[in-house]
Design an enzyme around this catalytic site. Structure first.
Site: not given
Length: 318
Positions: A17-18, A20, A137, A168, A170, A175, A293
């Site tokens: 639910s971020g 993207i 991306c 952009s 996150g 990670a 991206n």
């Protein structure tokens, strides 16, 4: 004469639910009805994505992938988009396909569990795959260009540099930097057609934030410059059909390499160097316009799922 039935929408859920996942949800809601968004899944009940889903009438599940499997909606779902992380997708794919073997997974992480998929290059080969990987991306932006060059002359080496705004990128992107470079480089070969490859990503902290920029270098032993440029222009037009902000920043550049240079994975090389400079502006459905991206990933994933859905419905009719 009986009325012809309208084809049904296939149902989809999004895990993650971020940024993207939320952008993808909005794209599906704005779509042509091929897909219907049934559930948004996350692990943070306070996330903006889950709150927005509720406001838009989409079922919000805050108990992760297991919560999705246990929900009443799960039986109706045909597609699941995974917008979590590479590590999480390995687990998600395993439990989802075990719970519902006929499910179709669209992986927006660099996990590379299923086959790489770049819509304008190899989607037709993967229409029946149960779990497709959308590469990265940088891969969605640059692999079409390498494939375009490969269609004219064998590519001995391809190198890409993806530069994105640090705003952009996150937690998931940060990670997965290692997976990003490894997955992109591998897909430049298996999908783009390069014999050897390298991928780099730059997180640019500039203010105001800059749009995504991608640089693609290819080395070919020979090649018709006009044919290569025409193939690149045609490919840019194809990608632009579903990513309207995707464009060439300037004309394709060519350089003859007459003095042998040592290229990783190739050895001594002489031939033609082709340089392509791209810019990707986001549609700003949910994310800022500079986040091209993220926009190219959600746009490519949606194009893939919609095409698969139409293919599945065509088989049902047949």
């Amino acid at each position: 004469m009986p009325q012809r039935e309208e084809p049904r929408s296939l149902h989809a859920a999004i895990i993650g639910s971020g940024n993207i996942g939320t952008d993808l949800m909005i794209k599906i809601l704005r779509g042509d009805g091929t897909l219907k968004i049934t559930a948004m899944v996350g692990i943070d009940p306070a996330s903006d994505g889950l709150a927005r889903a509720k406001r838009l009438g989409v079922e919000a599940i805050a108990t992760g992938v297991q919560g999705l499997i246990e929900s009443a909606e799960f039986e109706t779902i045909d597609f699941v988009f995974d917008a979590t992380s590479a590590k999480a997708h390995v687990h998600n794919a395993e439990v989802l396909l075990a719970a519902k073997p006929g499910l179709r997974l669209i992986d927006l992480t660099p996990a590379a569990v299923g086959p790489y998929c770049v819509p304008v290059v190899n989607l037709e080969e993967n229409l029946d795959a149960s779990n497709v990987n959308m590469v990265t991306c940088g891969g969605q932006a640059t692999i079409p260009i390498v494939a375009a060059v490969s269609s004219v002359a064998p590519v001995a080496y391809a190198e890409i540099v993806a530069s994105i705004s640090s705003k952009s990128a996150g937690p998931g992107t940060r990670a997965n930097i290692d997976e990003f470079t490894d997955t992109t480089a591998a897909a430049l070969q298996s999908v783009g057609g390069a014999a050897a490859s390298k991928a780099l990503i730059i997180l640019n902290p500039a203010e105001p934030p800059l749009m995504m920029r991608d640089t693609v270098f290819t080395l070919t032993r020979a090649g018709d410059r006009e044919a290569i440029e025409a193939a690149i222009d045609a490919m840019v037009e194809k990608v632009n059909a579903y990513v309207p902000g995707y464009r060439l920043k300037q004309r394709v550049q060519f350089d003859d390499i007459t003095t042998p240079v040592v290229v990783p994975g190739v050895g001594e090389f002489t031939g033609l160097k082709t340089s392509v400079f791209l810019e990707v502006e986001g549609a700003a459905h949910y994310l800022p316009a500079y986040a091209g991206n993220l926009d190219i990933m959600t746009s490519a994933a949606l194009r893939t799922a919609e095409t698969m859905a139409r293919h599945a419905r065509a088989l049902e009719v047949a």
